[in-house]
Design an enzyme around this catalytic site. Sequence first.
Site, PDB file in Angstrom:
ATOM      1  CG  HIS A 174      -0.599   0.112   2.441  1.00 30.13           C
ATOM      2  ND1 HIS A 174      -0.431   1.493   3.210  1.00 30.13           N
ATOM      3  CD2 HIS A 174      -0.174  -0.821   3.467  1.00 30.13           C
ATOM      4  CE1 HIS A 174       0.189   1.166   4.372  1.00 30.13           C
ATOM      5  NE2 HIS A 174       0.330  -0.223   4.415  1.00 30.13           N
ATOM      6  CG  ASP A 222       2.289   0.892   8.102  1.00 33.86           C
ATOM      7  OD1 ASP A 222       1.953   0.477   6.823  1.00 33.86           O
ATOM      8  OD2 ASP A 222       1.578   0.804   8.806  1.00 33.86           O
ATOM      9  CD  GLU A 252      -3.179  -1.419   5.232  1.00 31.98           C
ATOM     10  OE1 GLU A 252      -2.987  -2.228   5.529  1.00 31.98           O
ATOM     11  OE2 GLU A 252      -2.787  -0.257   5.439  1.00 31.98           O
ATOM     12  CD  GLU A 253      -1.788   2.503   7.252  1.00 28.13           C
ATOM     13  OE1 GLU A 253      -2.542   2.312   8.286  1.00 28.13           O
ATOM     14  OE2 GLU A 253      -0.500   2.136   7.163  1.00 28.13           O
ATOM     15  CG  ASP A 259       1.394  -3.732   5.512  1.00 23.35           C
ATOM     16  OD1 ASP A 259       2.049  -2.886   5.932  1.00 23.35           O
ATOM     17  OD2 ASP A 259       0.201  -3.318   5.104  1.00 23.35           O
ATOM     18  CG  HIS A 268       0.376   3.210  12.935  1.00 25.44           C
ATOM     19  ND1 HIS A 268      -0.927   2.801  12.741  1.00 25.44           N
ATOM     20  CD2 HIS A 268       0.710   2.715  11.459  1.00 25.44           C
ATOM     21  CE1 HIS A 268      -1.053   2.212  11.618  1.00 25.44           C
ATOM     22  NE2 HIS A 268      -0.126   2.015  11.180  1.00 25.44           N
TER      23      HIS A 268
HETATM   24 ZN   LIG Z   1       0.562  -0.968   6.595  1.00 23.99          ZN
END
Ligand SMILES: [Zn+2]
Length: 347
Positions: A62, A170, A202-203, A225, A312
């Site tokens: 992603h 990410d 995606e998130e 991922d 994150h």
């Molecule tokens: Zn991810």
Amino acid sequence: MNKDFLLKLLNTSSPSGMEKEVQLLWLDYMKNYSHKTETDNVGNAYAILNPDADFKVMIAAHGDEIGFMIKRIDDKGFIYLEKLGGISPKIAIGMKIKIMGKKEITGIVGANAEHHGGVKEKLTIDDIYIDCGFRNKEEAIEFLNIGDMAVYVRTAQLLQNNRISSKALDNKSGSFIIAEVMKNLIDKNLNIGVYAVNTSTEETNQGGAYFAGSRIAPNLAIICDVTFATDYPSVNQSKHGEYSLDKGPVLAKGAPINSKINLLLEKSAKELDINLQYELTPGRTGTDADTIKYTGKGVPIALVSLPIRYMHSPVETASFNDIQNEIDLLTNFILNLKPSTNLNPLS
Ligand SMILES: [Zn+2]
């Protein structure tokens, strides 16, 4: 490995639903390493080798990242936020943030001074705000509006021992890995089709993955991922398992995963002497893999993840050794794939 391209991806903002800049950058790079590039109605970017082949393998990552949305501008010009994906408001305190509005502008997330009681212990997204230096709402709306997106300002930082720290590893690391795999494959005489996809959203909702899977209808898909490394202080490894930087790519195991693909990945890892780690995804993976699996007549999937620390946060940290191993693993896996490969679990 072209580290500069990874740094470019990391330093290009792509809040979920607003991926245009990063998708154009990725597609431009991929023109040299594919026979065809495409886009679609939902913001996915595709790079394809052998578009006419019947047997199709999809490698997907992603391209979007977590961020914020502008919820309210008060009379004094302070800007309140909504989460865009799984962002942690505690970590936002003291950070620089770029608002991608009518005119791009940078502000900071204010923090209450210790002298005045400090930051609240149970902080939520409603407690934080951006201060761009505006004196009133009128000044603010010259630059931005409700619904605009915002991301951390953070330049990627190289660390000791071939490690890198940045926001959005990410999943810019995944976008990078699938690009490098294509680069390795372009001059090989493959008899299968390879579809690299940098997906959107995606998130937030995995909508990109749904339409990418539907469009390609692949014979199998490998989703690239990131996952949680647990090799830093204060993580409870009994609860969260042992995952370390430099110990190799992480294969998911569980009901969503086609174990025949995992066996082929393990064979490639053995051939190349690459160590693998395993994570458990008994029900769902929490990635694009869940969505791609449910497209068409059902897609056999595997999930290969890069271990990263501090998921994150603006300081996600990974090892280039793991990135290189994942590139080599996927390249070898695809080179060994035959159009006759049978992934039906019952035969
Ligand atoms: Zn991810």
